[in-house]
Scaffold this motif. Structure first.
Motif, PDB file in Angstrom:
ATOM      1  N   GLU B  32      -5.171   3.287 -15.907  1.00 26.25           N
ATOM      2  CA  GLU B  32      -3.889   3.513 -14.894  1.00 26.25           C
ATOM      3  C   GLU B  32      -4.398   3.281 -13.324  1.00 26.25           C
ATOM      4  N   ARG B  33      -5.444   3.581 -12.911  1.00 27.54           N
ATOM      5  CA  ARG B  33      -5.789   3.614 -11.525  1.00 27.54           C
ATOM      6  C   ARG B  33      -6.055   2.272 -11.229  1.00 27.54           C
ATOM      7  N   GLU B  36      -3.011   0.531 -10.722  1.00 28.15           N
ATOM      8  CA  GLU B  36      -2.349   1.010  -9.527  1.00 28.15           C
ATOM      9  C   GLU B  36      -3.112   0.005  -8.341  1.00 28.15           C
ATOM     10  N   THR B  39      -2.049  -3.455  -8.442  1.00 33.59           N
ATOM     11  CA  THR B  39      -0.623  -3.640  -8.118  1.00 33.59           C
ATOM     12  C   THR B  39      -0.213  -3.493  -6.801  1.00 33.59           C
TER      13      THR B  39
END
Lengths: 254, 254
Positions: B32-33, B36, B39
């Motif tokens: 997820e990180r 992130e 992004t």
């Protein structure tokens, strides 16, 4: 930040990858952020994991109520401000205000936290950790956790067995994973058609790896009432209050 | 940050509630990180969701390889630094260095991103979005995505049907939820006994709400090789390289 400040705030940016199929912040992430900001404030106040673990105790979330008037969308900035409303030897009531990029409230949360003893898994006494803490008397204009009682009628029933990713450092099932389990009852079209306005979840028991639970749901009233059971024991109860979406609720996708 | 900087960094604090049952950062959160920070850098470079959506395209993660020498634990600070290694009209190779609180590397990730057309769901052309971007030639001392081919022998097989929480804003199953599905194959004792050193996942097809997939696993070699299939079609392949834990790997809990 090590001063004992009565309020604590954190800002986030909502990435595309964090949004659900409707292009909005999912309830699971909202729950995660509420737990994160509560943890950060507790750490700053000297009542976090690192402090409590020295006495073999830790916080568990006992109740959570959330009411949202709107939900952040892709590339929105949002913030949370949290404060302790009350704290005693046995539990702490902590509130959260969720705001949009301009700082205007878009929702509130009420949480109740209790200390558990890591060895006995029973409720513990906070002792000196509950003393000398700043509380705040800020507005939190949502009702407290309600009484949730399912009717005896046409209940929807399903089963689930907990797996590795459902667990957290307490080696029990994590709040956010219970929320996923509850949300996964509905088809995608439900989330396209309805917006969640209010959510409540209250825990009665812990669940561990490999345990199988039954999920019951009662849609006969104006809300969806849920209960998770392990054998004859209640694990948690929850309530979802849905509101039909109007065209204006849709984020622009094209 | 709107200048076109070749590298982008983000620091995080790992809360207790984010850790897995072994008290360490879970692979799901690491994934997820990585998404992130990628992004955020893409947004800063003007090639993020808001930019690409104007031409009806968006980034999808095509391949992800992670190699960790150690994993953050409860209350650890960690950071990620990301940069574009190569970019052309069809895909972008983006690397990530994961560091501990002192800034020392504890792992690296290699990612491959491709643009898809939101309407046709096929691969798109980045066009002018691939031009004038800064790349960096920083060390990323881990191998590229490997060839993953399961043996024909004793495969472990299970089934799963995708639900609401598995989807993201692309209305397809999210990378992190595929990782959960893969991790959930093992019992808790596996994670107590083994530490993940290397993980690879490569996507061949998208999955949507309500689709049922078969998960196959081959543990006959030195690693766990996995393949997800929908009917006769390959959805993804993945590889887990495990290492037996030594006593020193255990975080202190008591």
């Amino acid at each position: 930040m090590n001063m004992k400040q009565a309020t604590y705030s954190h800002h986030w940016f909502l990435t595309a990858g964090e949004c659900d199929a409707t292009g909005r912040m999912p309830l699971t992430l909202l729950g995660e952020r509420i737990i994160e900001v509560a943890t950060e404030h507790a750490n700053a106040l000297g009542i976090g994991y690192a402090n409590l673990v020295t006495r073999g105790i830790g916080w568990v979330l006992s109740r959570l109520s959330i009411e949202m008037t709107s939900w952040p969308g892709i590339n929105d900035t949002y913030s949370m401000t949290t404060w302790i409303e009350t704290i005693n030897h046995r539990f702490s009531e902590r509130n959260v205000m969720i705001a949009d990029a301009s700082g205007s409230p878009i929702g509130y949360a009420r949480t109740v936290w209790a200390p558990i003893d890591f060895k006995t898994r029973g409720l513990a006494d906070l002792g000196p950790f509950s003393e000398g803490l700043p509380t705040a008397d800020l507005p939190c204009p949502i009702e407290r956790f309600p009484r949730i009682r399912l009717g005896g009628g046409n209940l929807v029933r399903s089963e689930y067995t907990f797996k590795y990713c459902d667990l957290d450092f307490n080696r029990h099932v994590n709040t956010v994973r219970y929320i996923s389990l509850l949300l996964n009852q509905w088809p995608l079209q439900h989330f396209d058609a309805y917006c969640l306005r209010r959510f409540d979840i209250g825990f009665a028991r812990e669940c561990y790896f490999g345990q199988t639970v039954s999920l019951l749901r009662d849609d006969s009233g104006g809300a969806s009432l849920c209960e998770l059971q392990r054998g004859a024991d209640k694990v948690l109860s929850a309530r979802f209050v849905w509101e039909e979406k109007s065209a204006g609720d849709e984020p622009d996708r094209d």
